[in-house]
Design an enzyme around this catalytic site. Structure first.
Site, PDB file in Angstrom:
ATOM      1  N   CYS A  27       2.581   2.618   4.785  1.00 23.07           N
ATOM      2  CA  CYS A  27       3.546   1.682   4.201  1.00 23.07           C
ATOM      3  C   CYS A  27       3.694   1.926   2.691  1.00 23.07           C
ATOM      4  CB  CYS A  27       3.134   0.249   4.532  1.00 23.07           C
ATOM      5  SG  CYS A  27       4.501  -0.921   4.485  1.00 23.07           S
TER       6      CYS A  27
ATOM      7  N   HIS B  39       2.899   0.641  10.627  1.00 19.41           N
ATOM      8  CA  HIS B  39       1.559   0.050  10.658  1.00 19.41           C
ATOM      9  C   HIS B  39       0.831   0.424  11.952  1.00 19.41           C
ATOM     10  CE1 HIS B  39       1.380  -2.751   7.158  1.00 19.41           C
ATOM     11  NE2 HIS B  39       2.686  -2.479   7.169  1.00 19.41           N
TER      12      HIS B  39
ATOM     13  N   GLU C  56      -2.214  -0.012  12.737  1.00 23.84           N
ATOM     14  CA  GLU C  56      -3.203  -1.011  13.185  1.00 23.84           C
ATOM     15  C   GLU C  56      -2.574  -2.021  14.144  1.00 23.84           C
ATOM     16  OE1 GLU C  56      -1.030  -3.282  10.158  1.00 23.84           O
ATOM     17  OE2 GLU C  56      -1.677  -1.189  10.351  1.00 23.84           O
TER      18      GLU C  56
END
Length: 380
Positions: free
Chosen positions: A271, A355, A357
């Site tokens: 990001c 992202h 995660e």
């Protein structure tokens, strides 16, 4: 939801368009960039994501709050400036719920607005771009609201990473993985990989995924120096997500330049960290009209695979500003062909705009943590 007898709150946009609705959460006024998130789940993680610092989130999903709040899923102690929903539920029902959504907003001092036409608002943002706005439950007329907005800086040019970054070094203590997260610990090495994570607004779930892949993580402030980082003898270096305009995060860009030139330590950015890598390589960033914020953004890879990704960003790297002798573009956002992934040529450094995660979101990109670990293994 039982409406108050009379609408008692409103949203005023910088172009003068006004939506009247009902107040919930904390009372008062708040100002910030109005953006929208298209996710159908994970509102607790979204609201506590430091990347939204300075913004007011419009949720496109029509009802928020159904599952209440638990004590595990918040990503940080930071929060958004405010939230806008079509409706919210005071009747939380979930086996993990510990707190009522509205009560949590009050405790976090987050001002909310509900009962407006969020579809119409999103159409305005898509047509005109994200813009500053005011939510107020006070007796502010249009002129006073517009004056507040005019005195509020636009997101372009703002370094907000320094506001959400840790002020001192700390070792991350991994939390216990919950039963519903089926992703297992990948590496069970006796000797953990020492990772230095530069905090531009890092999410707890990112740190948890790094820990689950066998990393011992030292988190450093966003203004850390090259000497600070190397003094910890890291096996890998991670550049985190964060809010604001990446081109204004000068400390991070300068640090990335030095580490990239050093080139001996595997590095991974996501990001804002991805954008900082691009800027450190001589590239340029630009502001997207309304950004990418949601859980179902398709990204294509050079091997023709497609990942469905979780995204939250308002800026992108200009692909024409990157030197093809230094860097390879590995991923594109398939909705608008913006740069979604980079890899340095002949150096163990890579980054993605999304992202991996996935908190919340799909797990398609979790392999990127494995890739980071593999680069560290090769260096051992």
């Amino acid at each position: 939801m039982n409406h108050l007898f009379k609408k008692n709150a409103k949203l005023v946009l910088s172009n003068g368009i006004t939506f009247t609705g009902y107040s919930f959460g904390a009372m008062g006024s708040t100002v910030g960039e109005i953006v929208f998130n298209t996710g159908m789940t994970g509102y607790q993680e979204v609201i506590s994501d430091p990347s939204y610092f300075g913004q007011i989130i419009t949720f496109t999903y029509p009802e928020i709050g159904n599952t209440g709040i638990n004590f595990e899923d918040s990503e940080s102690d930071n929060s958004v400036r405010g939230i806008i929903v079509r409706n919210f539920s005071n009747n939380n029902s979930n086996w993990r719920s510990k707190l009522n959504f509205n009560q949590w907003l009050i405790e976090k001092n987050i001002i909310g607005l509900y009962g407006i036409d969020t579809r119409a608002l999103v159409k305005i943002l898509r047509s005109n771009g994200s813009m500053n706005g005011v939510i107020t439950s006070e007796k502010n007329d249009l002129d006073s609201c517009l004056e507040i907005i005019s005195n509020t800086p636009n997101m372009q040019g703002l370094n907000l990473a320094k506001d959400v970054s840790t002020k001192k070094n700390y070792i991350f203590k991994a939390t216990t993985m919950t039963d519903f997260d089926v992703r297992e610990k990948i590496h069970k090495n006796i000797n953990k990989f020492r990772v230095v994570a530069i905090d531009f607004g890092i999410k707890k779930s990112i740190l948890n995924r790094l820990a689950s892949h066998g990393c011992e993580i030292l988190v450093l402030p966003s203004n850390s120096s090259f000497e600070d980082v190397l003094s910890h003898d890291p096996d890998g270096i991670f550049f985190s997500n964060g809010p604001g305009d990446p081109s204004s995060v000068l400390d991070g860009i300068n640090l990335a330049k030095l580490l990239i030139n050093y080139g001996k330590i595997p590095m991974f950015g996501i990001c804002l960290g991805h954008q900082i890598f691009g800027l450190a390589l001589g590239g340029k960033t630009y502001k997207l009209p309304f950004g990418h914020r949601g859980l179902n953004h398709p990204c294509g890879m050079n091997n023709n695979n497609i990942e469905i990704t979780s995204q939250n960003h308002g800026f992108a790297i200009d692909p024409n500003s990157l030197s093809t002798e230094l860097v390879e573009i590995t991923h594109l956002n398939l909705n608008d062909k913006t740069v979604a992934g980079l890899k340095l040529i002949n150096k163990p450094i890579f980054s993605v705009q999304y992202h991996p995660e996935a908190s919340p979101g799909p797990h398609d990109s979790d392999y990127l943590f494995e890739k980071f670990v593999s680069l560290m293994l090769e260096r051992c």
